[in-house]
Motif scaffolding. Sequence first.
Motif, PDB file in Angstrom:
ATOM      1  N   TYR A 164      -9.492   1.815   5.828  1.00 33.79           N
ATOM      2  CA  TYR A 164      -8.124   1.842   5.288  1.00 33.79           C
ATOM      3  C   TYR A 164      -7.683   3.282   5.121  1.00 33.79           C
ATOM      4  CZ  TYR A 164      -8.417  -3.119   4.039  1.00 33.79           C
ATOM      5  OH  TYR A 164      -8.536  -4.485   4.079  1.00 33.79           O
ATOM      6  N   LYS A 165      -6.386   3.515   5.285  1.00 34.61           N
ATOM      7  CA  LYS A 165      -5.830   4.848   5.044  1.00 34.61           C
ATOM      8  C   LYS A 165      -5.316   4.891   3.608  1.00 34.61           C
ATOM      9  CE  LYS A 165      -6.388   7.792   7.992  1.00 34.61           C
ATOM     10  NZ  LYS A 165      -7.666   7.841   7.320  1.00 34.61           N
ATOM     11  N   THR A 166      -5.833   5.812   2.844  1.00 38.17           N
ATOM     12  CA  THR A 166      -5.378   5.887   1.454  1.00 38.17           C
ATOM     13  C   THR A 166      -4.826   7.270   1.124  1.00 38.17           C
ATOM     14  OG1 THR A 166      -7.522   6.594   0.642  1.00 38.17           O
ATOM     15  CG2 THR A 166      -7.132   4.238   0.659  1.00 38.17           C
ATOM     16  N   LEU A 167      -3.869   7.293   0.236  1.00 44.92           N
ATOM     17  CA  LEU A 167      -3.313   8.544  -0.267  1.00 44.92           C
ATOM     18  C   LEU A 167      -3.645   8.557  -1.756  1.00 44.92           C
ATOM     19  CD1 LEU A 167      -1.377  10.942   0.242  1.00 44.92           C
ATOM     20  CD2 LEU A 167       0.525   9.368  -0.109  1.00 44.92           C
ATOM     21  N   ILE A 168      -4.320   9.615  -2.217  1.00 40.11           N
ATOM     22  CA  ILE A 168      -4.775   9.595  -3.611  1.00 40.11           C
ATOM     23  C   ILE A 168      -3.993  10.612  -4.442  1.00 40.11           C
ATOM     24  CG2 ILE A 168      -6.788   9.782  -5.127  1.00 40.11           C
ATOM     25  CD1 ILE A 168      -8.481   9.495  -2.489  1.00 40.11           C
ATOM     26  N   TYR A 169      -3.354  10.120  -5.476  1.00 39.10           N
ATOM     27  CA  TYR A 169      -2.717  10.997  -6.453  1.00 39.10           C
ATOM     28  C   TYR A 169      -3.547  10.975  -7.728  1.00 39.10           C
ATOM     29  CZ  TYR A 169       1.624  11.865  -3.936  1.00 39.10           C
ATOM     30  OH  TYR A 169       2.552  12.303  -3.037  1.00 39.10           O
TER      31      TYR A 169
END
Length: 500
Positions: free
Chosen positions: A74-79
């Motif tokens: 999965y492609k995740t963007l982490i803030y």
Amino acid sequence: MKIINSKQIKEWDQLTIKHQNISSWDLMERAVLKLTENIVNDIPSKAPIIIFCGKGNNGGDGLGVARELEKLGYKTLIYILKSENYSEDNLKNQQLLSSNELHFFNLNEELQLPENSVIIDAIFGIGINQPLDDDWNSIFNQIEKSNPTQIISIDLPSGFIADLPMQKYFPCCKSNKTYTFQVPKLGLLFPENQIYTDEFILLDIGLEQNVSNEFETDYYFIQKNDIQKFLKKISKFSHKGTFGHTLIIGGSLGKIGSIVLTAKAALKTGSGLVTTYTPQCGLNILQTNLIESMSLVDDSEKQIEYFPEIKIYQGVAVGMGMGQHPTTDANFINWIKNQKQPLVIDADALNCLAKQKDCFTLIPQDSVLTPHPKELQRLIGEWENDFEKLEKVKKLAVFHQLTFIIKGFYTAVITSDGKTYFNSTGNWGMATAGSGDTLSGIIASLIGQGYNSSEASILGVYLHGLAGDFAVKKIHPHSLIASNISDFISEAYFYLDSNF
Ligand SMILES: NC(=O)C1=CN([C@@H]2O[C@H](COP(=O)(O)OP(=O)(O)OC[C@H]3O[C@@H](n4cnc5c(N)ncnc54)[C@H](OP(=O)(O)O)[C@@H]3O)[C@@H](O)[C@H]2O)[C@@H](O)CC1
Ligand SMILES: [K+]
């Protein structure tokens, strides 16, 4: 299952670490794997995912999930919230991710959030016990404005305070689903808090069951295994006398259907005999629609005017469809004052009582009151929030030795020892005319079968919801009608009874 507060959960966490000889990291890893296993079923494989992480262990869970999702492609963007004091396991999880994957954010920052993503909310869990600063609204608004396809919260919607009343102005993430660890959190069961998450799912992360006795609580969440423990064993020598004789008192011109529903539910729950007491206009309807029941009738044609002797019955329900004719009201009050055995009191009987000063002193001890929210309000007055409502009812239940059933999505049974049992079965299709009549019939029938008032209420509410859950497997919730609930009580028994 016990419902315990955030402080107790943290103690449980520590006791588990000690008893199972594991580290806090191991426990977090369990949580992370359980979360990932469930979350992947919620999201389409190509969906962009944004994970919001805080600085404590809730954030640690989020970072762990990010790592596991990456492994699965999965492609995740982490803030992650910029901070000076991350928890140890949070930091360890940060280090397991490459630093260019982490976007650190401040509260007053404009974030570049891709639209139509799945948001995983891992900013705060049970670690907060006071409202978030207003600045958090900007972050939650930005999340909402990015049009997420769904928002999944870890443990709690961030900003949600589980053990205290929430105020509408407290900043809080609003999610579609919350995966909460091990036990439900009290506030999640209250109707007023349903704006914060559409549903919660319990995740068992193996907290040590042997130590759970240490935690005192007045709150419980009732599930299948709790119910199975107190279902009575049936002897093969039983006869219809063993299963009790239930009397249903109520009905008025145009409202006899409610008595049919109550009586049917009592029979389907296993009453040996069911007798109804209605005005004369009820006789043909009952004898035609429910041939298994027996009918007694009042002298009056349209409404009850004289109330019957009840000593020979083991379970008695009163009030369904009874109407509020002045003669009915007056004679009901004269009658109830002289009763000694527990009653199931519903609908117009509650409305009639609500008009009396000190009405609770008139009710025989161990009776069960089944008000819907409006009826409850007439009985106990206004409340500020659901915590206060529960406290008010609890006091009355203990003082007058009564059981109250507050109906709702998680119906609460408040017993005379001050405990509250939230129900886990049921569905929105059951919010339909006559559903409450059915519940009263089930509970009166169980009292008739020898359960005490608390047991009959907890079991009755569970059975009622479970029958409704089986019904919606065959009937769309929109089309569910109250008599369908009774038709599926048998399925509910099959599910609970290990002998079948
Ligand atoms: N036991 C279990 O079942 C397991 C629990 N696990 C997970 O751990 C979570 C609990 O972690 P937690 O204790 O670190 O708390 P969490 O929710 O991350 O927040 C703490 C941070 O919030 C901050 N903060 C507090 N109040 C604030 C406020 N009003 N406004 C602003 N900030 C505030 C506080 O800052 P501080 O006050 O300390 O500076 C601290 O940094 C739990 O929900 C679950 O997800 C699983 O990993 C494993 C098993
Ligand atoms: K959260």
